[in-house]
Design a protein around this motif. Structure first.
Motif, mmCIF file in Angstrom:
data_model
loop_
_atom_site.group_PDB
_atom_site.id
_atom_site.type_symbol
_atom_site.label_atom_id
_atom_site.label_comp_id
_atom_site.label_asym_id
_atom_site.label_seq_id
_atom_site.Cartn_x
_atom_site.Cartn_y
_atom_site.Cartn_z
ATOM 1 N N GLY A 158 -0.899 3.918 3.315
ATOM 2 C CA GLY A 158 0.394 2.869 3.951
ATOM 3 C C GLY A 158 -0.215 2.508 5.743
ATOM 4 O O GLY A 158 0.316 1.694 6.128
ATOM 5 N N VAL A 178 3.435 -5.187 0.077
ATOM 6 C CA VAL A 178 4.316 -5.057 -0.920
ATOM 7 C C VAL A 178 5.854 -5.090 -0.976
ATOM 8 O O VAL A 178 6.099 -5.860 -1.688
ATOM 9 C CB VAL A 178 3.995 -3.287 -1.284
ATOM 10 C CG1 VAL A 178 5.029 -3.498 -2.234
ATOM 11 C CG2 VAL A 178 2.622 -3.087 -2.153
ATOM 12 N N TYR A 179 6.069 -4.486 0.341
ATOM 13 C CA TYR A 179 7.630 -5.068 0.960
ATOM 14 C C TYR A 179 7.721 -6.302 2.040
ATOM 15 O O TYR A 179 6.471 -6.371 2.589
ATOM 16 C CB TYR A 179 8.597 -4.335 1.106
ATOM 17 C CG TYR A 179 8.399 -3.100 -0.005
ATOM 18 C CD1 TYR A 179 9.366 -3.285 -1.089
ATOM 19 C CD2 TYR A 179 7.994 -2.091 0.252
ATOM 20 C CE1 TYR A 179 9.704 -2.160 -1.869
ATOM 21 C CE2 TYR A 179 7.942 -0.783 -0.188
ATOM 22 C CZ TYR A 179 8.300 -0.633 -1.561
ATOM 23 O OH TYR A 179 8.721 -0.166 -2.552
ATOM 24 N N ASP A 236 5.821 -3.907 5.589
ATOM 25 C CA ASP A 236 5.201 -2.680 4.978
ATOM 26 C C ASP A 236 5.574 -1.918 5.613
ATOM 27 O O ASP A 236 5.211 -1.711 7.335
ATOM 28 C CB ASP A 236 4.754 -2.079 4.107
ATOM 29 C CG ASP A 236 4.281 -3.203 3.216
ATOM 30 O OD1 ASP A 236 5.221 -3.305 2.496
ATOM 31 O OD2 ASP A 236 2.871 -4.207 2.935
ATOM 32 N N LEU A 282 5.981 3.596 2.769
ATOM 33 C CA LEU A 282 5.655 3.043 1.482
ATOM 34 C C LEU A 282 4.563 4.278 1.007
ATOM 35 O O LEU A 282 4.626 4.618 0.575
ATOM 36 C CB LEU A 282 4.652 1.965 1.779
ATOM 37 C CG LEU A 282 3.105 0.904 0.538
ATOM 38 C CD1 LEU A 282 4.712 0.112 0.114
ATOM 39 C CD2 LEU A 282 2.560 0.599 1.473
ATOM 40 N N GLN A 283 4.350 4.803 1.601
ATOM 41 C CA GLN A 283 2.804 6.058 0.864
ATOM 42 C C GLN A 283 3.570 7.384 1.207
ATOM 43 O O GLN A 283 3.266 8.199 1.189
ATOM 44 C CB GLN A 283 1.529 5.966 2.188
ATOM 45 C CG GLN A 283 2.486 6.963 3.103
ATOM 46 C CD GLN A 283 1.337 7.028 4.602
ATOM 47 O OE1 GLN A 283 -0.233 6.294 3.895
ATOM 48 N NE2 GLN A 283 1.161 7.568 5.552
ATOM 49 N N GLY A 288 -1.087 -0.517 3.245
ATOM 50 C CA GLY A 288 0.236 -1.173 3.586
ATOM 51 C C GLY A 288 -0.165 -2.528 4.642
ATOM 52 O O GLY A 288 -1.124 -2.663 5.306
#
Length: 374
Positions: free
Chosen positions: A106, A49-50, A85, A90-91, A81
């Protein structure tokens, strides 16, 4: 059940020091539009995601906006994830967000989270497997796996999946098929030697496998084990590959249909090799606002080459020369540096770093230090 499969958003990424946040905002809006038009029941976001484990504020805010828009019509959203990440970050808030049907996995915790979606055919089981390493699986399951293939199989086996049910898996790993590797690009981080690969046969219990990690859309082995690819190009090795999202539908057991819906980026990305005077000829192929890697072949040296290139392509990310002059300059510079003393080289370095030469006192300290080393 209709679904959308995306991955490798890499929010917050910079390419050749250019921020891609506006490009990412544009492409996420495209994904939201496609999701709404396809009347998707679920969206699978398969990791990365990132771009960094500690993302910047703009990236976090953009993902928050994206999730809010996706979940706005009551559809289920699944996020795992990836290796870029931080799973725990994330979560954050996953218990709260699950009430809005936004589900996070995540970081691997020893289980394979599963959510159920009802459709006209019954129940679809959606399993989430974030990026895992053997050491993590061994610690949580008490196994002694030594490869990524073994650890992923152990994690799946522990879930005791009903192979007769309709099952979907969202995963983020480097997956191969009978030793054949997927098509890769320069923007992916992979281990050397192939020790991190997972064979596609590990996923035989699943009707569709939504993979993340590789940036080119492609199947791995059977059609239903698939990388959707990144939504925009993150390196020039990707600039000639079409970007897309997977729009699919699961009906009865083993009945999966899907299509790739093209994504149109905010800025095109291209590579050109030509003389400076020929650069405008490529505007019909790559618009002026494209992100460009340009290699100039002019035989004579061009003063302020980058500024002249930017008159045609303001967003040039990378400028190279292929005329022998650059190699000659490098050779001459290297020879000149070899003839200089340690003190002279350090003085040049000091001047470049600080914008001012060393004082007499600093030069004396340097001489004392080098004499002691001799």
């Amino acid at each position: 059940m209709k679904f959308i499969h995306v991955s490798d958003l890499h929010l917050g990424k910079r390419v050749h020091e250019y921020s891609m946040i506006d490009d990412q905002r544009h492409i996420l809006s495209e994904i939201v539009r496609i999701t709404a038009e396809s009347c998707a029941d679920a969206v699978f976001i398969a990791g990365d995601v990132y771009d960094r484990s500690v993302p910047n504020v703009e990236a976090v805010e953009l993902f928050d906006e994206f999730l809010t828009r996706l979940a706005g019509d009551g559809r289920a959203v699944f996020v795992i994830g990836g290796n870029h990440d931080s799973g725990e970050r994330l979560q954050f808030g996953k218990k709260l967000m699950s009430s809005r049907r936004v589900y996070f996995a995540g970081a691997y915790d020893g289980s394979l989270p599963c959510e159920h979606i009802q459709d006209a055919y019954g129940e679809v089981n959606v399993y989430m497997l974030p990026f895992v390493r053997p050491a993590v699986v061994n610690s949580l399951l008490g196994t002694q796996t030594s490869s990524y293939d073994e650890c992923v199989r152990a994690a799946i086996d522990a879930a005791k999946t009903d192979k007769t049910a309709r099952n979907v898996l969202i995963a983020h790993q480097f997956v191969t098929a009978a030793g054949i590797s997927p098509d890769r690009s320069d923007s992916e981080t992979l281990s050397l030697g192939g020790v991190d690969n997972v064979d596609a046969s590990a996923f035989d219990a699943f009707d569709y496998v939504a993979l993340g990690h590789i940036h080119a859309p492609q199947r791995i082995g059977r059609e239903e084990v698939r990388y959707c690819g990144s939504p925009i190009a993150y390196s020039f090795s990707e600039c000639r590959r079409a970007k897309s999202v997977v729009v699919g539908e699961i009906r009865g057991k083993g009945e999966v249909d899907f299509k790739l819906v093209p994504l149109v980026p905010l800025h095109a990305m291209g590579e050109v090799k030509c003389e400076l005077g020929e650069l405008k000829d490529f505007l019909s192929v790559y618009p002026a606002d494209s992100y460009m890697h340009i290699t100039l072949t002019d035989k004579e040296k061009i003063i302020n080459a980058i500024e002249k290139v930017r008159e045609v392509y303001p967003n040039v990310m990378k400028l190279d020369f292929d005329n022998g002059l650059r190699e000659k300059e490098l050779t001459e510079t290297s020879e000149r540096l070899r003839q200089q003393t340690t003190e002279e080289l350090f003085a040049l370095f000091f001047d470049e770093q600080n914008g001012t030469p060393m004082t007499e006192r600093q030069a004396e300290l340097l001489r004392c230090f080098t004499e002691d080393k001799q």
